[in-house]
Scaffold this motif. Structure first.
Motif, PDB file in Angstrom:
ATOM      1  N   MET A   1       0.845  -1.202   0.000  1.00 21.66           N
ATOM      2  CA  MET A   1       0.000   0.000   0.000  1.00 21.66           C
ATOM      3  C   MET A   1       0.880   1.253   0.000  1.00 21.66           C
ATOM      4  O   MET A   1       0.623   2.216  -0.732  1.00 21.66           O
ATOM      5  CB  MET A   1      -0.935   0.010   1.214  1.00 21.66           C
ATOM      6  N   THR A   2       1.932   1.229   0.799  1.00 21.51           N
ATOM      7  CA  THR A   2       2.860   2.365   0.846  1.00 21.51           C
ATOM      8  C   THR A   2       3.475   2.605  -0.527  1.00 21.51           C
ATOM      9  O   THR A   2       3.589   3.744  -0.984  1.00 21.51           O
ATOM     10  CB  THR A   2       3.954   2.114   1.900  1.00 21.51           C
ATOM     11  N   ASP A   3       3.845   1.528  -1.216  1.00 20.57           N
ATOM     12  CA  ASP A   3       4.417   1.654  -2.569  1.00 20.57           C
ATOM     13  C   ASP A   3       3.424   2.289  -3.540  1.00 20.57           C
ATOM     14  O   ASP A   3       3.784   3.148  -4.347  1.00 20.57           O
ATOM     15  CB  ASP A   3       4.851   0.281  -3.094  1.00 20.57           C
ATOM     16  N   LYS A   4       2.159   1.875  -3.460  1.00 18.16           N
ATOM     17  CA  LYS A   4       1.132   2.448  -4.345  1.00 18.16           C
ATOM     18  C   LYS A   4       0.893   3.925  -4.040  1.00 18.16           C
ATOM     19  O   LYS A   4       0.733   4.741  -4.951  1.00 18.16           O
ATOM     20  CB  LYS A   4      -0.173   1.665  -4.210  1.00 18.16           C
ATOM     21  N   ILE A   5       0.870   4.264  -2.771  1.00 20.72           N
ATOM     22  CA  ILE A   5       0.694   5.662  -2.368  1.00 20.72           C
ATOM     23  C   ILE A   5       1.847   6.498  -2.906  1.00 20.72           C
ATOM     24  O   ILE A   5       1.656   7.590  -3.446  1.00 20.72           O
ATOM     25  CB  ILE A   5       0.587   5.775  -0.828  1.00 20.72           C
ATOM     26  N   GLY A   6       3.058   5.979  -2.775  1.00 17.28           N
ATOM     27  CA  GLY A   6       4.232   6.687  -3.277  1.00 17.28           C
ATOM     28  C   GLY A   6       4.185   6.889  -4.779  1.00 17.28           C
ATOM     29  O   GLY A   6       4.507   7.966  -5.285  1.00 17.28           O
ATOM     30  N   ALA A   7       3.774   5.857  -5.501  1.00 15.84           N
ATOM     31  CA  ALA A   7       3.681   5.969  -6.960  1.00 15.84           C
ATOM     32  C   ALA A   7       2.672   7.034  -7.359  1.00 15.84           C
ATOM     33  O   ALA A   7       2.928   7.851  -8.257  1.00 15.84           O
ATOM     34  CB  ALA A   7       3.307   4.616  -7.572  1.00 15.84           C
ATOM     35  N   CYS A   8       1.526   7.072  -6.684  1.00 16.90           N
ATOM     36  CA  CYS A   8       0.507   8.088  -6.979  1.00 16.90           C
ATOM     37  C   CYS A   8       1.018   9.485  -6.658  1.00 16.90           C
ATOM     38  O   CYS A   8       0.837  10.419  -7.448  1.00 16.90           O
ATOM     39  CB  CYS A   8      -0.759   7.811  -6.180  1.00 16.90           C
ATOM     40  N   ALA A   9       1.660   9.651  -5.518  1.00 12.89           N
ATOM     41  CA  ALA A   9       2.163  10.966  -5.122  1.00 12.89           C
ATOM     42  C   ALA A   9       3.231  11.456  -6.101  1.00 12.89           C
ATOM     43  O   ALA A   9       3.246  12.630  -6.480  1.00 12.89           O
ATOM     44  CB  ALA A   9       2.722  10.910  -3.705  1.00 12.89           C
ATOM     45  N   ASN A  10       4.108  10.570  -6.522  1.00 16.50           N
ATOM     46  CA  ASN A  10       5.162  10.965  -7.465  1.00 16.50           C
ATOM     47  C   ASN A  10       4.601  11.353  -8.826  1.00 16.50           C
ATOM     48  O   ASN A  10       5.161  12.210  -9.502  1.00 16.50           O
ATOM     49  CB  ASN A  10       6.201   9.851  -7.597  1.00 16.50           C
ATOM     50  N   ARG A  11       3.494  10.731  -9.222  1.00 11.63           N
ATOM     51  CA  ARG A  11       2.883  11.072 -10.515  1.00 11.63           C
ATOM     52  C   ARG A  11       2.373  12.496 -10.564  1.00 11.63           C
ATOM     53  O   ARG A  11       2.391  13.137 -11.603  1.00 11.63           O
ATOM     54  CB  ARG A  11       1.729  10.107 -10.836  1.00 11.63           C
ATOM     55  N   VAL A  12       1.919  13.016  -9.438  1.00 14.23           N
ATOM     56  CA  VAL A  12       1.319  14.353  -9.439  1.00 14.23           C
ATOM     57  C   VAL A  12       2.229  15.415  -8.829  1.00 14.23           C
ATOM     58  O   VAL A  12       1.872  16.589  -8.808  1.00 14.23           O
ATOM     59  CB  VAL A  12      -0.049  14.357  -8.714  1.00 14.23           C
ATOM     60  N   ALA A  13       3.398  15.039  -8.350  1.00 17.36           N
ATOM     61  CA  ALA A  13       4.314  15.991  -7.717  1.00 17.36           C
ATOM     62  C   ALA A  13       4.892  16.966  -8.745  1.00 17.36           C
ATOM     63  O   ALA A  13       5.127  16.603  -9.903  1.00 17.36           O
ATOM     64  CB  ALA A  13       5.438  15.245  -7.019  1.00 17.36           C
TER      65      ALA A  13
END
Length: 194
Positions: free
Chosen positions: A14-26
């Motif tokens: 879950m942490t990995d998925k959250i990180g991937a989403c955050a990096n996409r919109v950063a």
């Protein structure tokens, strides 16, 4: 700009998925740091889980402070530990539930006549909380807020279509609370360059 995104549960996938989403919109020069507590619930399914996970969130805030993070996001719709986390840092701490609810705000106009104080607390108070979080952010990199309004702040149209300079004329507690939030946001733009 370094934003620390905290998954309050201990599920690494879950942490990995959250990180991937955050990096996409950063933004281009924003660094996203994602973490999870060392111990706690693998999934937050109850009030008990939320209470236990708040301790882990606070530990992650302390770690982030040692690393010099500029802002924090608690990535859980219960916002566990949100208010306590704000006591540990001068950096903005945003809970995704609070942010989502603020965007939705309270919009049921008929209910605003029955509970005007609630509408003011959510629409004006919520806007103030977000504005103050941005104002207190270190540097100027987090000083941007997209504030949305409603045509209800204008009241009955004097001309159609309504012009951008139509006078404010809120006709319900809901409309007045949105008008108050609009004026507050505008004052922070003028006073604090937000």
């Amino acid at each position: 700009m370094q934003i620390h995104v905290i998954n309050p549960n201990t599920t690494a996938s879950m942490t990995d998925k959250i990180g991937a989403c955050a990096n996409r919109v950063a933004a281009e020069h924003t660094q996203i740091h994602v973490s999870q507590p060392d111990s706690g619930p693998v999934s937050i399914e109850s009030h008990f889980d939320e209470a236990v996970s708040a301790v882990g969130v606070l530990e992650e805030i302390r770690r982030g402070e040692a690393l010099g993070m500029d802002a924090y996001v608690i990535a859980c719709f219960g916002d566990p530990g949100l208010l306590a986390a704000r006591e540990l840092t001068r950096a903005p701490v945003i809970g995704i539930a609070e942010a989502g609810f603020h965007l939705a705000a309270l919009i049921a106009i008929p209910f605003s006549f029955r509970a005007p104080e609630e509408f003011v607390n959510v629409n004006v108070g919520g806007t103030l909380t977000l504005l103050e979080s941005l104002r207190m952010a270190p540097g100027k990199s987090l000083r941007r807020l997209v504030h949305t309004s409603t045509s209800e702040v204008l009241g009955t149209a004097q001309t159609t279509p309504m012009a951008e300079d139509h006078p404010l004329n809120p006709q319900s507690p809901y409309a007045a609370s949105k008008c108050g939030a609009d004026v507050l946001a505008s004052s922070y733009f003028t006073s604090f360059e937000l």
